[in-house]
Design a protein around this motif. Structure first.
Motif, PDB file in Angstrom:
ATOM      1  N   MET A   1       0.891  -1.041  -0.012  1.00 46.38           N
ATOM      2  CA  MET A   1      -0.065   0.014   0.154  1.00 46.38           C
ATOM      3  C   MET A   1       1.037   1.353  -0.085  1.00 46.38           C
ATOM      4  O   MET A   1       1.766   1.389   0.542  1.00 46.38           O
ATOM      5  N   HIS A   2       0.493   2.115  -1.041  1.00 50.05           N
ATOM      6  CA  HIS A   2       1.506   3.296  -0.962  1.00 50.05           C
ATOM      7  C   HIS A   2       0.871   4.480  -1.038  1.00 50.05           C
ATOM      8  O   HIS A   2      -0.300   4.766  -1.778  1.00 50.05           O
ATOM      9  N   ASN A   3       1.254   5.646  -0.272  1.00 47.29           N
ATOM     10  CA  ASN A   3       0.530   7.000  -0.150  1.00 47.29           C
ATOM     11  C   ASN A   3      -0.958   6.932  -0.135  1.00 47.29           C
ATOM     12  O   ASN A   3      -1.534   7.417  -0.782  1.00 47.29           O
ATOM     13  N   THR A   4      -1.490   6.226   1.069  1.00 51.11           N
ATOM     14  CA  THR A   4      -2.939   6.063   1.232  1.00 51.11           C
ATOM     15  C   THR A   4      -3.335   6.321   2.613  1.00 51.11           C
ATOM     16  O   THR A   4      -2.387   6.240   3.603  1.00 51.11           O
ATOM     17  N   ILE A   5      -4.383   7.164   2.649  1.00 48.26           N
ATOM     18  CA  ILE A   5      -4.962   7.252   4.076  1.00 48.26           C
ATOM     19  C   ILE A   5      -6.352   6.772   4.172  1.00 48.26           C
ATOM     20  O   ILE A   5      -7.247   6.904   3.459  1.00 48.26           O
TER      21      ILE A   5
ATOM     22  N   ALA B   1       2.279  17.229  10.394  1.00 49.63           N
ATOM     23  CA  ALA B   1       3.542  16.233  10.305  1.00 49.63           C
ATOM     24  C   ALA B   1       3.411  15.345   9.092  1.00 49.63           C
ATOM     25  O   ALA B   1       4.133  15.061   8.411  1.00 49.63           O
ATOM     26  N   MET B   2       2.080  14.853   9.058  1.00 47.08           N
ATOM     27  CA  MET B   2       1.605  13.892   7.942  1.00 47.08           C
ATOM     28  C   MET B   2       1.831  14.436   6.565  1.00 47.08           C
ATOM     29  O   MET B   2       2.448  14.005   5.738  1.00 47.08           O
TER      30      MET B   2
ATOM     31  N   TYR C   1     -13.285  15.777   9.961  1.00 47.78           N
ATOM     32  CA  TYR C   1     -13.228  14.984   8.795  1.00 47.78           C
ATOM     33  C   TYR C   1     -12.423  15.696   7.599  1.00 47.78           C
ATOM     34  O   TYR C   1     -11.624  15.358   6.961  1.00 47.78           O
ATOM     35  N   ASP C   2     -12.982  17.002   7.546  1.00 50.13           N
ATOM     36  CA  ASP C   2     -12.492  17.974   6.547  1.00 50.13           C
ATOM     37  C   ASP C   2     -10.963  18.084   6.219  1.00 50.13           C
ATOM     38  O   ASP C   2     -10.490  18.100   5.455  1.00 50.13           O
TER      39      ASP C   2
ATOM     40  N   ALA D   1      -5.458  15.326   0.467  1.00 45.73           N
ATOM     41  CA  ALA D   1      -5.101  16.288  -0.820  1.00 45.73           C
ATOM     42  C   ALA D   1      -3.763  16.902  -0.881  1.00 45.73           C
ATOM     43  O   ALA D   1      -3.052  16.884  -1.847  1.00 45.73           O
ATOM     44  N   ARG D   2      -3.330  17.324   0.212  1.00 45.42           N
ATOM     45  CA  ARG D   2      -2.028  17.938   0.173  1.00 45.42           C
ATOM     46  C   ARG D   2      -0.737  16.866  -0.040  1.00 45.42           C
ATOM     47  O   ARG D   2      -0.036  17.330  -0.809  1.00 45.42           O
ATOM     48  N   ARG D   3      -1.017  15.695   0.662  1.00 49.32           N
ATOM     49  CA  ARG D   3      -0.058  14.547   0.084  1.00 49.32           C
ATOM     50  C   ARG D   3      -0.205  13.913  -1.103  1.00 49.32           C
ATOM     51  O   ARG D   3       0.733  13.420  -1.691  1.00 49.32           O
TER      52      ARG D   3
END
Length: 198
Positions: free
Chosen positions: A1-5, A71-72, A99-100, A107-109
């Motif tokens: 899993m890559h760059n997933t939230i 930090a994330m 949540y927002d 979105a930033r990541r």
């Protein structure tokens, strides 16, 4: 899993942390349980899982949450994945903001964002809520109070193309985690395919 939230949302005692730990263990995702922020404050005001939490505590907790999200977004490696947990209610404007802000961090990541809504039967909640582990982690342990919240306060309304809903009553946490990870990987593949075509 890559760059997933992956964002696990559900009422108290539905198994968010248990499932989140399984996801983190199998994928290497970094776990940001809501009590990681909450308990910095709860431990100082001696939150007991039953008494109403003072209103001022939530402003302090939001400060901690926002620093973690920063930090994330700004410090964590670009390929890192995260699994977050929260009980978010539709009638609480602060929960919508929480949540927002996670969506904005995703979105930033440039992350794949997967909101996951977990549910369980009333009987399962009644067994899970008054546990020693929950008490130790300064979580809600009042089964009657939690049942009232489930009845009177629906979870946050979220319309997102990657949303998945899972009922955890009869599923082992490992299976719930497996289904979530498979869904997240499918979402990532759809995005990659769409970007390749365009």
């Amino acid at each position: 899993m890559h760059n997933t939230i992956i964002y696990l949302i559900g009422h108290y005692g539905v198994g968010k942390l248990t499932v989140a730990r399984r996801i983190a263990a199998t994928t290497g995702a970094r776990l940001f349980d809501n009590h990681l922020a909450n308990n910095v404050i709860f431990s100082l005001i001696r939150e007991d899982g039953r008494t109403k939490i003072p209103d001022g505590a939530w402003d302090l907790i939001m400060t901690i949450r926002r620093q973690a999200l920063t930090a994330m977004a700004e410090i964590a490696s670009a390929d890192a994945s995260f699994v977050l947990t929260n009980a978010l209610m539709e009638d609480d404007p602060l929960d919508r903001l929480i949540y927002d802000e996670v969506v904005a961090t995703s979105a930033r990541r440039g992350s794949v964002f997967v909101p996951v809504f977990l549910s369980a039967s009333a009987a399962a909640h009644a067994v899970r809520i008054p546990s020693a582990e929950r008490e130790e982690r300064l979580k809600m342990t009042d089964a009657a109070g939690a049942a009232h919240v489930r009845k009177m306060r629906p979870l946050l309304a979220v319309d997102h193309p990657h949303r998945i809903d899972l009922e955890t009553t009869d599923l082992p946490p490992e299976e719930v985690a497996r289904r979530i990870v498979a869904h997240a990987e499918h979402c990532a593949q759809q995005i990659a395919t769409s970007e390749a075509v365009s």
